[in-house]
Design a protein around this motif. Structure first.
Motif, PDB file in Angstrom:
ATOM      1  N   ARG A   1      32.818  56.036  78.605  1.00 46.69           N
ATOM      2  CA  ARG A   1      33.633  55.259  79.577  1.00 46.69           C
ATOM      3  C   ARG A   1      34.531  56.246  80.214  1.00 46.69           C
ATOM      4  O   ARG A   1      35.599  56.328  79.450  1.00 46.69           O
ATOM      5  CB  ARG A   1      34.303  53.878  79.247  1.00 46.69           C
TER       6      ARG A   1
ATOM      7  N   VAL B   1      31.520  54.375  72.983  1.00 48.29           N
ATOM      8  CA  VAL B   1      30.470  54.320  73.952  1.00 48.29           C
ATOM      9  C   VAL B   1      31.337  55.144  75.312  1.00 48.29           C
ATOM     10  O   VAL B   1      32.313  54.728  75.472  1.00 48.29           O
ATOM     11  CB  VAL B   1      30.754  52.825  74.374  1.00 48.29           C
TER      12      VAL B   1
ATOM     13  N   VAL C   1      33.029  46.960  73.248  1.00 43.63           N
ATOM     14  CA  VAL C   1      32.932  47.405  74.541  1.00 43.63           C
ATOM     15  C   VAL C   1      31.755  46.479  75.083  1.00 43.63           C
ATOM     16  O   VAL C   1      30.628  46.276  74.569  1.00 43.63           O
ATOM     17  CB  VAL C   1      32.592  48.804  74.593  1.00 43.63           C
ATOM     18  N   ASP C   2      32.233  45.899  76.398  1.00 40.38           N
ATOM     19  CA  ASP C   2      31.285  45.104  76.875  1.00 40.38           C
ATOM     20  C   ASP C   2      30.392  45.859  77.755  1.00 40.38           C
ATOM     21  O   ASP C   2      30.450  46.469  78.733  1.00 40.38           O
ATOM     22  CB  ASP C   2      31.903  44.107  77.905  1.00 40.38           C
ATOM     23  N   THR C   3      28.941  46.028  77.327  1.00 39.35           N
ATOM     24  CA  THR C   3      28.121  47.030  77.894  1.00 39.35           C
ATOM     25  C   THR C   3      27.510  46.349  78.952  1.00 39.35           C
ATOM     26  O   THR C   3      26.706  47.170  79.928  1.00 39.35           O
ATOM     27  CB  THR C   3      26.778  47.477  76.702  1.00 39.35           C
ATOM     28  N   SER C   4      27.838  45.126  79.289  1.00 42.24           N
ATOM     29  CA  SER C   4      27.102  44.659  80.519  1.00 42.24           C
ATOM     30  C   SER C   4      27.917  45.019  81.857  1.00 42.24           C
ATOM     31  O   SER C   4      27.450  44.825  82.871  1.00 42.24           O
ATOM     32  CB  SER C   4      27.019  43.177  80.259  1.00 42.24           C
TER      33      SER C   4
ATOM     34  N   ASN D   1      29.075  48.075  83.862  1.00 35.30           N
ATOM     35  CA  ASN D   1      28.857  49.559  83.837  1.00 35.30           C
ATOM     36  C   ASN D   1      29.403  50.107  85.028  1.00 35.30           C
ATOM     37  O   ASN D   1      28.678  50.024  86.086  1.00 35.30           O
ATOM     38  CB  ASN D   1      27.128  49.787  83.784  1.00 35.30           C
TER      39      ASN D   1
END
Length: 140
Positions: free
Chosen positions: A80, A78, A92-95, A97
Motif C-alpha cells: 500500500r 500488504v 488491511v481492508d483488501t477491498s 484498492n
C-alpha cells in the motif's frame, strides 16, 4: 478550566485529534512512533488502537474503518503506497484498492459526505496520474 490528564502514553507529538461522533470517541496519532489512540469520555476507557508504520493523517468512515495516510509502502505485509484502509481489528481492508497509490507521503485526509476521500501530501502522482499534492478518491 483546569486541564486533566486522561491517558499517559508518552507521545512524542500527540496530534491530529478527531472526534468520531457515531462512536462518541476521540482519536489521535503520535506520528513519530506510528501509534494511534482512542478515548471514550463516557466510560473513561482509552487504548492504543494502532501500531505500525508511521501515520501522518487519518480519518474514520461511518462503518468504523480507518483510512490512513503516511510514510509507508506496506501495512502488515500488504503493498500500500502511502495510503490504506484498515478494518476495525487493524487488518488491511483488501477491498479498498488504491491502485499504485501515491508516489510519496500522504499526510492529510478528509472524508466527504459522498464517501469520497480528499488526501494531501508530498506526492505529485497518484496511480500514475499527475496530482500535485492533492487527490480525490472513491472509497467504495
Amino acid at each position: 478550566m483546569e486541564p486533566i490528564l486522561i491517558a499517559d502514553y508518552e507521545c512524542v507529538t500527540g496530534e491530529g485529534p478527531l472526534w468520531h461522533s457515531d462512536e462518541g470517541r476521540l482519536y489521535w496519532v503520535d506520528i513519530p512512533t506510528g501509534r494511534m489512540f482512542r478515548y471514550d469520555p463516557a466510560t473513561g476507557a482509552h487504548e492504543q488502537c494502532y501500531s505500525g508504520p508511521v501515520v501522518g493523517g487519518f480519518t474514520l468512515q461511518a462503518d468504523g474503518k480507518l483510512l490512513i495516510g503516511g510514510f509507508f509502502t506496506a501495512i502488515n505485509g500488504v503493498s500500500r503506497n502511502y495510503i490504506a484502509r484498515l478494518n476495525s481489528d487493524g487488518s488491511v481492508d483488501t477491498s479498498f484498492n488504491p491502485g499504485a497509490g501515491a508516489n510519496s507521503q500522504a499526510y492529510s485526509m478528509a472524508l466527504q459526505a459522498d464517501g469520497k476521500l480528499l488526501i494531501g501530501g508530498n506526492f505529485t502522482e497518484f496511480s500514475g496520474v499527475t496530482r500535485n499534492h492533492t487527490a480525490r478518491l472513491h472509497t467504495g
